[in-house]
Design a protein around this motif. Structure first.
Motif, PDB file in Angstrom:
ATOM      1  N   ILE A 139       0.743  -1.248   0.243  1.00 10.25           N
ATOM      2  CA  ILE A 139       0.194  -0.229  -0.080  1.00 10.25           C
ATOM      3  C   ILE A 139       1.034   1.369   0.085  1.00 10.25           C
ATOM      4  CG2 ILE A 139      -1.655   1.261   1.601  1.00 10.25           C
ATOM      5  CD1 ILE A 139      -2.858  -1.610   2.540  1.00 10.25           C
ATOM      6  N   THR A 140       0.542   2.590  -0.735  1.00 13.11           N
ATOM      7  CA  THR A 140       1.106   3.230  -1.133  1.00 13.11           C
ATOM      8  C   THR A 140       0.163   4.748  -0.846  1.00 13.11           C
ATOM      9  OG1 THR A 140       3.222   4.564  -1.669  1.00 13.11           O
ATOM     10  CG2 THR A 140       1.661   4.017  -3.735  1.00 13.11           C
ATOM     11  N   HIS A 141       0.847   5.625  -0.770  1.00 18.58           N
ATOM     12  CA  HIS A 141      -0.158   6.968  -0.677  1.00 18.58           C
ATOM     13  C   HIS A 141      -0.073   7.765  -2.047  1.00 18.58           C
ATOM     14  CE1 HIS A 141      -2.216  10.263   1.024  1.00 18.58           C
ATOM     15  NE2 HIS A 141      -1.320  11.011   0.199  1.00 18.58           N
ATOM     16  N   THR A 142      -0.974   8.498  -2.204  1.00 15.38           N
ATOM     17  CA  THR A 142      -0.990   9.580  -3.658  1.00 15.38           C
ATOM     18  C   THR A 142      -1.854  10.655  -2.665  1.00 15.38           C
ATOM     19  OG1 THR A 142      -3.044   8.799  -4.371  1.00 15.38           O
ATOM     20  CG2 THR A 142      -1.386   7.573  -5.446  1.00 15.38           C
ATOM     21  N   LYS A 143      -1.791  11.524  -3.836  1.00 14.26           N
ATOM     22  CA  LYS A 143      -2.804  12.791  -3.343  1.00 14.26           C
ATOM     23  C   LYS A 143      -3.862  12.536  -3.823  1.00 14.26           C
ATOM     24  CE  LYS A 143      -2.565  16.885  -5.728  1.00 14.26           C
ATOM     25  NZ  LYS A 143      -2.082  17.940  -6.755  1.00 14.26           N
ATOM     26  N   TYR A 144      -4.140  11.890  -3.728  1.00 16.24           N
ATOM     27  CA  TYR A 144      -6.177  11.842  -4.383  1.00 16.24           C
ATOM     28  C   TYR A 144      -7.083  10.214  -3.431  1.00 16.24           C
ATOM     29  CZ  TYR A 144      -5.262  13.906  -8.102  1.00 16.24           C
ATOM     30  OH  TYR A 144      -4.324  14.670  -8.779  1.00 16.24           O
ATOM     31  N   GLY A 145      -5.400   9.764  -2.271  1.00 20.28           N
ATOM     32  CA  GLY A 145      -5.881   8.361  -1.744  1.00 20.28           C
ATOM     33  C   GLY A 145      -5.287   7.903  -1.956  1.00 20.28           C
ATOM     34  N   ASP A 146      -4.770   6.189  -0.928  1.00 20.97           N
ATOM     35  CA  ASP A 146      -3.902   5.082  -0.787  1.00 20.97           C
ATOM     36  C   ASP A 146      -4.223   4.334  -1.306  1.00 20.97           C
ATOM     37  OD1 ASP A 146      -2.716   6.195   1.459  1.00 20.97           O
ATOM     38  OD2 ASP A 146      -3.875   4.710   3.000  1.00 20.97           O
ATOM     39  N   VAL A 147      -3.280   3.358  -2.361  1.00 21.74           N
ATOM     40  CA  VAL A 147      -4.041   2.775  -3.477  1.00 21.74           C
ATOM     41  C   VAL A 147      -3.104   1.375  -2.953  1.00 21.74           C
ATOM     42  CG1 VAL A 147      -3.883   4.370  -5.016  1.00 21.74           C
ATOM     43  CG2 VAL A 147      -1.624   3.223  -4.937  1.00 21.74           C
ATOM     44  N   GLN A 148      -3.511   0.476  -3.555  1.00 23.15           N
ATOM     45  CA  GLN A 148      -3.049  -0.602  -3.293  1.00 23.15           C
ATOM     46  C   GLN A 148      -2.717  -1.598  -4.346  1.00 23.15           C
ATOM     47  OE1 GLN A 148      -4.667  -3.756  -0.596  1.00 23.15           O
ATOM     48  NE2 GLN A 148      -2.828  -5.058  -0.054  1.00 23.15           N
ATOM     49  N   GLY A 149      -1.368  -2.168  -4.572  1.00 21.58           N
ATOM     50  CA  GLY A 149      -1.349  -2.973  -5.828  1.00 21.58           C
ATOM     51  C   GLY A 149      -0.672  -4.336  -4.924  1.00 21.58           C
ATOM     52  N   TYR A 150       1.113  -5.034  -5.911  1.00 20.08           N
ATOM     53  CA  TYR A 150       1.174  -6.274  -4.888  1.00 20.08           C
ATOM     54  C   TYR A 150       2.163  -5.961  -5.928  1.00 20.08           C
ATOM     55  CZ  TYR A 150       0.973  -7.885 -10.360  1.00 20.08           C
ATOM     56  OH  TYR A 150       0.349  -7.571 -11.743  1.00 20.08           O
ATOM     57  N   LYS A 151       3.436  -7.218  -4.924  1.00 19.14           N
ATOM     58  CA  LYS A 151       4.998  -7.053  -4.926  1.00 19.14           C
ATOM     59  C   LYS A 151       4.931  -9.052  -5.529  1.00 19.14           C
ATOM     60  CE  LYS A 151       9.208  -6.955  -3.311  1.00 19.14           C
ATOM     61  NZ  LYS A 151       9.887  -6.935  -1.300  1.00 19.14           N
ATOM     62  N   GLU A 152       5.810  -8.596  -6.716  1.00 19.11           N
ATOM     63  CA  GLU A 152       6.229  -9.704  -7.712  1.00 19.11           C
ATOM     64  C   GLU A 152       8.181  -9.359  -7.359  1.00 19.11           C
ATOM     65  OE1 GLU A 152       5.849 -11.660 -11.635  1.00 19.11           O
ATOM     66  OE2 GLU A 152       5.028  -9.474 -11.668  1.00 19.11           O
ATOM     67  N   GLY A 153       8.485 -10.682  -6.860  1.00 22.21           N
ATOM     68  CA  GLY A 153       9.678 -10.599  -6.854  1.00 22.21           C
ATOM     69  C   GLY A 153      10.607  -9.250  -5.915  1.00 22.21           C
ATOM     70  N   ASP A 154      11.228  -8.808  -6.737  1.00 28.26           N
ATOM     71  CA  ASP A 154      11.506  -7.218  -6.010  1.00 28.26           C
ATOM     72  C   ASP A 154      11.021  -6.347  -6.741  1.00 28.26           C
ATOM     73  OD1 ASP A 154      13.893  -8.292  -5.101  1.00 28.26           O
ATOM     74  OD2 ASP A 154      15.066  -8.186  -7.256  1.00 28.26           O
ATOM     75  N   ILE A 155       9.318  -6.867  -7.345  1.00 25.83           N
ATOM     76  CA  ILE A 155       8.803  -5.285  -7.731  1.00 25.83           C
ATOM     77  C   ILE A 155       7.298  -5.049  -7.206  1.00 25.83           C
ATOM     78  CG2 ILE A 155       7.940  -4.987 -10.248  1.00 25.83           C
ATOM     79  CD1 ILE A 155      10.881  -4.496 -10.047  1.00 25.83           C
ATOM     80  N   PHE A 156       7.160  -4.274  -7.263  1.00 22.27           N
ATOM     81  CA  PHE A 156       6.175  -3.444  -6.627  1.00 22.27           C
ATOM     82  C   PHE A 156       5.359  -3.656  -7.984  1.00 22.27           C
ATOM     83  CE2 PHE A 156       8.245  -2.376  -2.685  1.00 22.27           C
ATOM     84  CZ  PHE A 156       7.515  -3.228  -1.453  1.00 22.27           C
ATOM     85  N   THR A 157       4.129  -3.746  -8.584  1.00 19.06           N
ATOM     86  CA  THR A 157       2.474  -3.429  -9.258  1.00 19.06           C
ATOM     87  C   THR A 157       2.121  -3.072  -9.393  1.00 19.06           C
ATOM     88  OG1 THR A 157       4.569  -5.163 -10.345  1.00 19.06           O
ATOM     89  CG2 THR A 157       1.456  -4.283 -11.434  1.00 19.06           C
TER      90      THR A 157
END
Length: 540
Positions: free
Chosen positions: A45-63
């Motif tokens: 989960i990370t922040h943006t100026k419009y609200g928090d968003v959640q992606g996923y992590k694959e190996g070393d990479i957040f997507t």
């Protein structure tokens, strides 16, 4: 030579890892994607100026996929998206912009071109298409990674940031520790019909697709630090229509300062349309709809298919200078959003300090590359050059002594001359450097040649994802490593030089140094024979 190759699982949301096993294939080290463990916990989960968003992590990479960067009403300029409460899941690609099924190149076309490209079928949605995708190694870690923003091709009528398998941004982000972004924007008549002639609330209803991209770049400026990126080190790049959009963004005041380097691949654009042509077309379209500045809500009464039919009916007139893909709209020098031609009469002053890579493919839109005998090639060329055939063949062989008779016929003589002219105009500014390339590599496993877009899997570090095109051979992976490394170097520093390539010197109008990407890469200086072959004898 060590090489990392990345495979994408069928459903990326369920495949991620922190301990990637490796195995050797020849000289390459292959990472096994099936060992990746999916992570969708609080760390994604990370922040943006419009609200928090959640992606996923694959190996070393957040997507993160399908993040909304703007919203827009039909035929209106984009505005910032609404803020949201809670955590918004962004783990699936968003829809692409509506586009005519006429241009859905996958269809039932069982051609070598369609097989090689493997165009992805995607849902379409007008209201939900202003989305982007992000790949990064870190969130909120203050590392200020360089940012690479990819703008898709398809002219100004079709395409998306996900319509080719090789557009997957993971491999570049992992190899180069950069933030990779792809995006969607409005297309064809929804993105490029010129309704500014209606005035009133429609006065800025022009170049909407480009205004969308500017809005995406503003989102990058305002939010990319939350994704570990550096808003002061942004590169925009695009191929084909994407290259045309990059060419045009270089001349747009509203885009100034939002990016710092640019790459134009097979899309060099010197001029755009003129309002004396596009505004009458827009007014005819509006009249067909019964649309005026006094009743803007009227536009919402029609389905996309009905809009297409109305636009085509209203603009099939004998004196219309608009043709081909531009019939459904294209960028226009409207005087406000785009105040001048991209590179005519000179390169734009506002981007003088922006380094640029410009290049093309050897064959481009010559999709037929089956072998020909010398006589068969000569017969075809005679129908085009007549008494000048012998001179053409002699010139071709001096420039390309190792090419086949088929390639005398299938050489691109449209995109490459434009790229050389654009490179000269950029160089003549005496500002930031311009680097030129020609991609001549062709697969041994099919007859596609160095066709339009062949370089994409290589610079995106995704040769395996586009194996139907590249053949996925060891030679392809060697060139993939070199070309993707050069692109990463440019994204980081504005200089594409990298280990394994000969020194890539900047292009100048006098010497015209050009990197040839092939199994053996080298620098070519465009001499008089090259200028003769490509119809550029006016360039001294």
């Amino acid at each position: 030579m060590n090489k990392s190759i990345y495979l994408v699982a069928t459903f990326a949301v369920i495949a991620s890892c922190t301990n990637i096993s490796q195995r050797k294939i020849g000289q390459m080290t292959v990472q096994n994607p099936y060992d990746r463990v999916c992570i969708t916990d609080q760390s994604t989960i990370t922040h943006t100026k419009y609200g928090d968003v959640q992606g996923y992590k694959e190996g070393d990479i957040f997507t993160f996929k399908g993040i909304q960067y703007a919203k827009a009403e039909r035929f209106m300029p984009p505005v910032a998206p609404d803020k949201h409460e809670g955590v918004l899941k962004c783990r699936l690609y968003g829809p692409k912009a509506p586009q005519s099924q006429t241009f859905d190149w996958t269809g039932n076309q069982q051609t070598d071109y369609a097989f090689g490209n493997q165009f992805v079928r995607e849902p379409m949605d007008e209201e939900g298409c202003l989305v982007l995708n992000v790949w990064t190694k870190g969130l909120n870690d203050g590392k200020k990674r360089p940012v690479f923003v990819w703008i898709h091709g398809g002219g100004y009528s079709t395409g998306s940031g996900h319509d080719l398998p090789c557009y997957e941004g993971r491999a570049l982000a992992e190899k180069g520790d950069i933030v990779t972004i792809t995006l969607n924007h409005r297309l064809n008549l929804l993105g490029f019909a010129d309704l500014s002639g209606l005035g009133g609330c429609f006065e800025n209803s022009v170049n909407l697709g480009l205004q969308d991209i500017v809005k995406a770049l503003e989102w990058v400026r305002d939010n990319i630090e939350y994704f570990g990126g550096d808003p002061s080190n942004v590169t925009i790049a695009g191929q084909s229509g994407g290259g045309g959009k990059v060419s045009t963004l270089l001349a747009m005041p509203s885009a100034h300062g939002l990016f710092h380097k640019a790459i134009i691949q097979s899309g060099s654009t010197i001029k755009q349309a003129l309002p004396e042509n596009t505004r009458p077309a827009g007014l005819r379209f509006a009249k067909e709809l019964g649309l005026t500045a006094a009743n803007p809500e009227k536009a919402k009464e029609y389905t996309y298919e009905e809009l297409l039919a109305a636009y085509e009916r209203s603009n099939k007139v004998a004196d219309s200078p608009i043709s081909g893909l531009r019939l459904l709209g294209s960028p226009v020098v409207d005087g406000v959003i785009l105040q001048r031609h991209p590179f005519d009469p000179t390169a734009p002053e506002i981007s003088k300090d922006i380094p640029v890579i410009i290049g093309t493919d050897f064959n481009e839109f010559s999709f037929e590359n089956t072998p020909l005998t010398e006589q068969e090639a000569r017969d075809i060329l005679t129908s085009k050059y007549g008494d000048g055939t012998d001179k053409y063949i002699e010139t071709f062989k001096r420039v390309y002594p190792d090419k086949t008779p088929r390639e005398m016929v299938s050489i691109d003589l449209m995109f490459t001359p434009s790229a050389i002219r654009q490179s000269c105009l950029k160089s003549d500014q005496n500002g930031a450097p311009v680097y030129s390339y020609l991609f001549t590599w062709k697969p041994e496993t099919n007859y596609l040649g160095a066709l339009h877009g062949m370089e994409l899997p290589f610079m995106m570090n995704n040769v395996m994802l586009q194996s139907e095109m590249t053949g996925n051979t060891p030679e392809a992976h060697i060139l993939e490593d070199l070309m993707s490394s050069a692109w990463i170097s440019f994204v980081k520093t504005g200089n594409p030089n990298t280990k394994g390539l000969p020194e890539w010197v900047p292009f100048t109008s006098s010497k015209q140094a050009t990197m040839i990407f092939d199994n053996n890469c080298y620098i070519r200086y465009n001499n008089n024979d090259v200028k003769e072959l490509y119809g550029l004898t006016d360039i001294k």
